[in-house]
Design a protein around this motif. Structure first.
Motif, PDB file in Angstrom:
ATOM      1  N   MET A  12       0.843  -1.223  -0.110  1.00  0.00           N
ATOM      2  CA  MET A  12       0.005  -0.038   0.059  1.00  0.00           C
ATOM      3  C   MET A  12       0.838   1.300  -0.105  1.00  0.00           C
ATOM      4  N   ALA A  13       0.754   2.076  -1.104  1.00  0.00           N
ATOM      5  CA  ALA A  13       1.453   3.158  -1.161  1.00  0.00           C
ATOM      6  C   ALA A  13       0.830   4.649  -1.167  1.00  0.00           C
ATOM      7  N   SER A  14       1.620   5.648  -0.537  1.00  0.00           N
ATOM      8  CA  SER A  14       1.176   7.027  -0.478  1.00  0.00           C
ATOM      9  C   SER A  14       2.031   8.054  -0.982  1.00  0.00           C
ATOM     10  N   HIS A  15       1.565   9.075  -1.374  1.00  0.00           N
ATOM     11  CA  HIS A  15       2.328  10.134  -1.678  1.00  0.00           C
ATOM     12  C   HIS A  15       1.766  11.534  -1.159  1.00  0.00           C
ATOM     13  N   ALA A  16       1.182  11.290   0.036  1.00  0.00           N
ATOM     14  CA  ALA A  16       0.229  12.407   0.780  1.00  0.00           C
ATOM     15  C   ALA A  16       1.095  13.577   1.511  1.00  0.00           C
ATOM     16  N   VAL A  17       2.602  13.183   1.571  1.00  0.00           N
ATOM     17  CA  VAL A  17       3.441  14.175   2.174  1.00  0.00           C
ATOM     18  C   VAL A  17       4.080  15.114   1.099  1.00  0.00           C
ATOM     19  N   ARG A  18       4.744  14.378   0.038  1.00  0.00           N
ATOM     20  CA  ARG A  18       5.287  15.571  -0.979  1.00  0.00           C
ATOM     21  C   ARG A  18       4.322  15.764  -1.963  1.00  0.00           C
ATOM     22  N   GLY A  19       3.398  14.666  -2.211  1.00  0.00           N
ATOM     23  CA  GLY A  19       2.485  15.021  -3.272  1.00  0.00           C
ATOM     24  C   GLY A  19       2.992  14.951  -4.896  1.00  0.00           C
ATOM     25  N   PHE A  20       4.119  14.235  -4.998  1.00  0.00           N
ATOM     26  CA  PHE A  20       4.720  13.909  -6.214  1.00  0.00           C
ATOM     27  C   PHE A  20       4.056  12.762  -6.845  1.00  0.00           C
ATOM     28  N   PRO A  21       4.189  12.749  -8.246  1.00  0.00           N
ATOM     29  CA  PRO A  21       3.498  11.530  -8.821  1.00  0.00           C
ATOM     30  C   PRO A  21       3.908  10.109  -8.402  1.00  0.00           C
ATOM     31  N   VAL A  22       5.253  10.204  -7.879  1.00  0.00           N
ATOM     32  CA  VAL A  22       5.821   8.710  -7.118  1.00  0.00           C
ATOM     33  C   VAL A  22       5.407   8.714  -5.624  1.00  0.00           C
ATOM     34  N   GLU A  23       5.533   7.592  -5.120  1.00  0.00           N
ATOM     35  CA  GLU A  23       5.288   7.275  -3.636  1.00  0.00           C
ATOM     36  C   GLU A  23       6.471   8.101  -2.837  1.00  0.00           C
ATOM     37  N   ASP A  24       5.784   8.485  -1.627  1.00  0.00           N
ATOM     38  CA  ASP A  24       7.042   8.720  -0.657  1.00  0.00           C
ATOM     39  C   ASP A  24       7.000   7.716   0.852  1.00  0.00           C
ATOM     40  N   THR A  25       6.034   6.889   0.721  1.00  0.00           N
ATOM     41  CA  THR A  25       5.961   6.050   1.845  1.00  0.00           C
ATOM     42  C   THR A  25       5.006   4.602   1.153  1.00  0.00           C
ATOM     43  N   VAL A  26       5.559   3.614   1.909  1.00  0.00           N
ATOM     44  CA  VAL A  26       5.077   2.199   1.469  1.00  0.00           C
ATOM     45  C   VAL A  26       5.056   1.420   2.501  1.00  0.00           C
ATOM     46  N   ALA A  27       3.710   0.557   2.544  1.00  0.00           N
ATOM     47  CA  ALA A  27       3.864  -0.425   3.624  1.00  0.00           C
ATOM     48  C   ALA A  27       3.669  -1.862   2.833  1.00  0.00           C
ATOM     49  N   ILE A  28       4.600  -2.699   3.193  1.00  0.00           N
ATOM     50  CA  ILE A  28       4.944  -3.923   2.390  1.00  0.00           C
ATOM     51  C   ILE A  28       4.688  -5.112   3.157  1.00  0.00           C
ATOM     52  N   SER A  29       3.999  -6.021   2.689  1.00  0.00           N
ATOM     53  CA  SER A  29       3.968  -7.359   3.170  1.00  0.00           C
ATOM     54  C   SER A  29       4.700  -8.392   2.335  1.00  0.00           C
ATOM     55  N   LEU A  30       5.092  -9.354   2.914  1.00  0.00           N
ATOM     56  CA  LEU A  30       5.843 -10.548   2.258  1.00  0.00           C
ATOM     57  C   LEU A  30       5.750 -11.840   2.932  1.00  0.00           C
ATOM     58  N   ARG A  31       5.561 -12.705   1.900  1.00  0.00           N
ATOM     59  CA  ARG A  31       5.563 -14.258   2.136  1.00  0.00           C
ATOM     60  C   ARG A  31       6.923 -14.695   1.454  1.00  0.00           C
ATOM     61  N   PHE A  32       7.686 -15.604   2.278  1.00  0.00           N
ATOM     62  CA  PHE A  32       8.822 -16.366   1.891  1.00  0.00           C
ATOM     63  C   PHE A  32       8.578 -17.921   1.676  1.00  0.00           C
ATOM     64  N   ALA A  33       9.582 -18.336   0.689  1.00  0.00           N
ATOM     65  CA  ALA A  33       9.121 -19.720   0.314  1.00  0.00           C
ATOM     66  C   ALA A  33       9.179 -20.684   1.672  1.00  0.00           C
ATOM     67  N   SER A  34       9.817 -20.137   2.775  1.00  0.00           N
ATOM     68  CA  SER A  34       9.789 -21.058   3.962  1.00  0.00           C
ATOM     69  C   SER A  34       8.367 -21.337   4.601  1.00  0.00           C
ATOM     70  N   GLY A  35       7.392 -20.141   4.265  1.00  0.00           N
ATOM     71  CA  GLY A  35       6.242 -20.193   4.994  1.00  0.00           C
ATOM     72  C   GLY A  35       6.284 -18.932   6.032  1.00  0.00           C
ATOM     73  N   ALA A  36       7.544 -18.401   6.174  1.00  0.00           N
ATOM     74  CA  ALA A  36       7.750 -17.296   7.143  1.00  0.00           C
ATOM     75  C   ALA A  36       7.164 -15.959   6.514  1.00  0.00           C
ATOM     76  N   LEU A  37       6.739 -15.083   7.060  1.00  0.00           N
ATOM     77  CA  LEU A  37       6.031 -13.965   6.779  1.00  0.00           C
ATOM     78  C   LEU A  37       6.657 -12.396   7.197  1.00  0.00           C
ATOM     79  N   GLY A  38       6.614 -11.490   6.488  1.00  0.00           N
ATOM     80  CA  GLY A  38       7.497 -10.155   6.686  1.00  0.00           C
ATOM     81  C   GLY A  38       6.543  -9.080   6.536  1.00  0.00           C
ATOM     82  N   THR A  39       7.094  -7.884   7.187  1.00  0.00           N
ATOM     83  CA  THR A  39       6.343  -6.803   7.060  1.00  0.00           C
ATOM     84  C   THR A  39       7.361  -5.593   6.771  1.00  0.00           C
ATOM     85  N   PHE A  40       7.332  -4.627   6.018  1.00  0.00           N
ATOM     86  CA  PHE A  40       8.401  -3.787   5.962  1.00  0.00           C
ATOM     87  C   PHE A  40       7.644  -2.480   5.709  1.00  0.00           C
ATOM     88  N   MET A  41       8.368  -1.430   6.505  1.00  0.00           N
ATOM     89  CA  MET A  41       7.827   0.037   6.109  1.00  0.00           C
ATOM     90  C   MET A  41       8.939   0.829   5.524  1.00  0.00           C
TER      91      MET A  41
END
Length: 347
Positions: free
Chosen positions: A198-227
């Protein structure tokens, strides 16, 4: 033994970093600088080496043993193909190509030709990352369950004012910064098989994102979150915690990754370790054994250059292959796709 002669193509920020480490290397020497920009000639003169405006001129007049390609992203494939045709080993800066499709074609050419190609994911050469990976692989944490990560930092306004292209599609922190984090996460937790974002450009207002929340699934079954954010006044980034690049202030009370397993957790890069004693009686009511994993700190760009010299001389295989670079690019593109579509992207 004579020193390995290495030329650097691209006289920008990262190119200058490569020039610095090769000049101070005990096994390699700077042979030339290649860049048509006016300032490159002055950089070459200061280093006491020839200056060339193009790779073709370098190869025809003063062929080195190997070359660092620190040129703009959109030129990576063209320049890499030129070096492959000339049989010239290369350290190709990340990303190996502007798009996954172009990168895939380049990787196929590299593998068909047997070219010596090291991709410039310099954190792969970090002794901190090597030690963290060793802890995970040792089983001390038990079965891997999750990883939480962050790259939250504040880029100044002039970062965008000086290079307006950074505000436009094709730039933004996902493509400019996240690819480093993807390689670190793959080193620590294995292959990434699905992403949401999920991405946002609310702060800078540029066409590109400035903030992104990311969820990941690994081949092992482990899960990850990244800001990820380049507009957050925070120190939870690799640059501000690892102490590897002295250009950044560092805060030793912060971490940018926490890897958790069924028996314990490791915080990186402080390397704080919490594990349960090896008994069946484990729960959140039981205290952890606490410690700090011993490790050394060293400049990964310097270590990368020494490794590249060994690759050129046939003493080592590339630690980060072209196919590794392609895998990192694929995950980064998937994050962009997931943020745009709002859907899970399976790799």
């Amino acid at each position: 033994m004579p020193k390995t002669r290495i030329a650097v193509a691209g006289a920008g920020y990262i190119g200058q970093a490569h020039v610095g480490v090769v000049r101070s290397s005990p096994t390699c020497t700077l042979s030339a600088i290649v860049d048509p920009a006016p300032g490159a000639a002055a950089l070459a003169a200061a280093a006491g080496v020839p200056h060339y405006a193009s790779l073709e001129e370098l190869i025809s007049k003063d062929r080195p043993d190997g070359i660092v390609l620190a040129t703009p992203n959109q030129l990576h494939v063209e320049h890499a193909m030129c070096c492959i045709d000339a049989g010239l080993p290369m350290l190709l800066e990340k990303p190996l190509a502007p798009t996954f499709a172009e990168g895939e074609r380049l990787v196929q050419l590299v593998e068909r030709s047997g070219a010596k190609v090291l991709i410039g994911h310099h954190r792969a050469h970090s002794p901190i990352m090597a030690k963290a990976s060793e802890v995970v692989e040792s089983g001390q944490l038990g079965r891997l369950v999750s990883v939480t990560g962050s790259a939250t930092f504040l880029k100044p306004d002039n970062y965008y004012d000086d290079a307006p292209w950074r505000r436009e599609p094709g730039a933004g922190p996902i493509l400019l910064n996240m690819i480093h984090e993807v390689h670190n996460l793959r080193m620590l937790c294995g292959e990434i098989v699905a992403v949401q974002a999920m991405a946002s450009h609310a702060v800078r207002g540029f066409p590109v994102e400035d903030t992104v929340a990311i969820s990941l699934r690994f081949a092992s079954g482990a899960l990850g979150t990244f800001m990820l954010s380049d507009t957050a006044a925070s120190a939870r980034s690799w640059e501000q915690t690892s102490q590897e690049n002295k250009a950044y202030p560092s805060y030793d009370d912060e971490d940018c990754y926490v890897i958790s397993g069924t028996n314990g957790s490791l915080s990186v890069p402080t390397m704080r370790l919490k594990t349960y004693p090896r008994t069946e009686d484990r729960s959140w009511w039981k205290p952890f054994e606490q410690g700090v994993v011993g490790m050394v700190r060293d400049d990964p760009i310097k270590r990368q250059m020494e490794h590249f010299g060994a690759v050129i001389r046939g003493q080592a295989q590339p630690l980060v292959s072209a196919r590794d670079g392609l895998a990192n690019l694929r995950v980064t593109e998937a994050i962009v796709q997931a943020a745009k579509s709002g859907r899970t992207v399976e790799l």
